[in-house]
Design an enzyme around this catalytic site. Structure first.
Site, PDB file in Angstrom:
ATOM      1  N   ASN A 124       0.852  -1.198   0.000  1.00 10.96           N
ATOM      2  CA  ASN A 124       0.000   0.000   0.000  1.00 10.96           C
ATOM      3  C   ASN A 124       0.888   1.248   0.000  1.00 10.96           C
ATOM      4  O   ASN A 124       1.688   1.438   0.911  1.00 10.96           O
ATOM      5  CB  ASN A 124      -0.914  -0.007   1.230  1.00 10.96           C
ATOM      6  N   LYS A 126       0.372   4.188   0.801  1.00 18.62           N
ATOM      7  CA  LYS A 126       0.170   5.059   1.954  1.00 18.62           C
ATOM      8  C   LYS A 126       0.574   4.393   3.263  1.00 18.62           C
ATOM      9  O   LYS A 126       0.491   5.020   4.327  1.00 18.62           O
ATOM     10  CB  LYS A 126      -1.296   5.503   2.042  1.00 18.62           C
ATOM     11  N   GLU A 127       0.988   3.148   3.184  1.00 20.32           N
ATOM     12  CA  GLU A 127       1.388   2.443   4.400  1.00 20.32           C
ATOM     13  C   GLU A 127       2.879   2.103   4.345  1.00 20.32           C
ATOM     14  O   GLU A 127       3.718   2.956   4.571  1.00 20.32           O
ATOM     15  CB  GLU A 127       0.504   1.211   4.607  1.00 20.32           C
ATOM     16  N   MET A 128       3.228   0.883   3.967  1.00 23.16           N
ATOM     17  CA  MET A 128       4.637   0.499   3.949  1.00 23.16           C
ATOM     18  C   MET A 128       5.301   0.832   2.614  1.00 23.16           C
ATOM     19  O   MET A 128       6.528   0.868   2.511  1.00 23.16           O
ATOM     20  CB  MET A 128       4.762  -0.979   4.295  1.00 23.16           C
TER      21      MET A 128
END
Length: 335
Positions: A124, A126-128
């Site tokens: 993702n 926006k995550e990792m």
């Protein structure tokens, strides 16, 4: 904490006895958490390493534990999590504790199980903000991981399938048995105070138990957020509709577990309720169409705090060192 009144459950609740658990009125709709059973210790240990390893992220800074902090009830206690380059996540991070009991994972249920969920944050942006291919490349470059995967899986294969399976095996052990409420369910009449028992009775009589039941006290159904009155939020999440595309699924979210709920603030998919008292008040109004008095609210909150179980006590893993071939992290994006 969505609750949808069901007449049969309300009638059952109204006739139940609360001075002692497991009374003649019949079995309780909430069942005790059982301790985890580890079948493959090597896989669980590998999964624990991967859960804590930030090298599965582009920045080399974010791990699964960043958003699902096992020292903080399996959450990060933020309205929405912080991702790569300090991006604000789109939704509140649900607890990983007792997640094995969920009918599906994520608020919208887009992952069928823990294994399917484990790979999502890695890729993702926006995550990792990594990719599955690069994550596997990193792990394959680390001799210690190559050996650990061989021990856990019995061959030399190391792919994302094995990565997510190992993480899921570890997460399945993250259960919280022996809460005071579980002790009460098992027959310890002194485990709960009168106020806490009255809170449980109100919880059942009001209709909350219709959705918050089973071992996790939730997690086994999807319900509309704002059943009786609209829920006001600026969060763009549409719930199940984001997965199915069906208008009928709009604002239907997975009912969260209430286990350890005093630790997992803020509440709801948007983190809109800062305290348990606020969450209980909101749920009573928009899901049940009733207004709890301050005394009633306090009783329900008192009951909910009895659902805090024994937290996982882990020895932090010592992660295998990178090799010269290991891709180096990129904590900042440069133009």
């Amino acid at each position: 904490m969505s609750c949808k009144p069901i007449l049969s459950i309300l009638l059952f609740a109204a006739s139940a006895q609360f001075t002692s658990p497991a009374s003649a009125a019949g079995p309780e709709p909430i069942t005790p958490i059982q301790p985890a059973q580890v079948r493959n210790p090597a896989m669980v240990e590998l999964g624990k390493q991967l859960f804590f390893d930030p090298r599965l992220s582009k920045s080399g800074f974010i791990s699964c534990n960043s958003c699902h902090n096992l020292s903080m009830g399996g959450t990060d206690n933020l309205r929405s999590s912080i991702g790569h380059n300090w991006q604000q996540g789109p939704i509140n991070s649900p607890t990983v504790l007792n997640a094995k009991f969920n009918a599906a994972q994520f608020w919208d249920g887009r992952a069928a199980d823990l294994k399917a969920q484990a790979g999502g944050p890695v890729a993702n942006p926006k995550e990792m903000a990594f990719s599955h291919a690069l994550a596997v490349e990193v792990l394959q470059s680390i001799p210690g991981y190559v050996a650990a995967f061989k021990q856990a899986f019995g061959d030399q294969k190391l792919g994302m399938e094995e990565v997510t399976q190992a993480i899921a095996a570890f997460e399945e052990t993250l259960v919280t048995p022996d809460s005071r409420f579980d002790k009460w369910l098992k027959g310890d009449r002194r485990a709960l105070t009168r106020k806490e028992q009255e809170g449980y009775r109100l919880f059942k009589e009001s209709g909350c138990i219709a959705c918050h039941n089973g071992p996790a006290v939730g997690g086994n159904s999807f319900q509309k957020m704002g059943l009786v009155a609209p829920y006001q939020t600026s969060n763009p999440a549409q719930g199940r509709a984001d997965v199915t595309g069906k208008e009928a699924d709009r604002f239907h979210f997975k009912v969260p577990t209430l286990r350890n709920v005093e630790l997992t603030y803020p509440y709801f998919h948007d983190g809109g309720a800062a305290t348990l008292a606020e969450a209980v008040d909101t749920m009573a109004r928009i899901q049940l169409g009733r207004q709890f008095s301050a005394e009633e609210n306090a009783k329900v909150v008192a009951f909910l705090k009895t659902l805090t179980g024994k937290q996982p006590r882990l020895q932090l893993p010592v992660l295998p060192p990178s090799s010269e071939k290991t891709l180096r992290p990129q904590p900042f994006d440069h133009p």
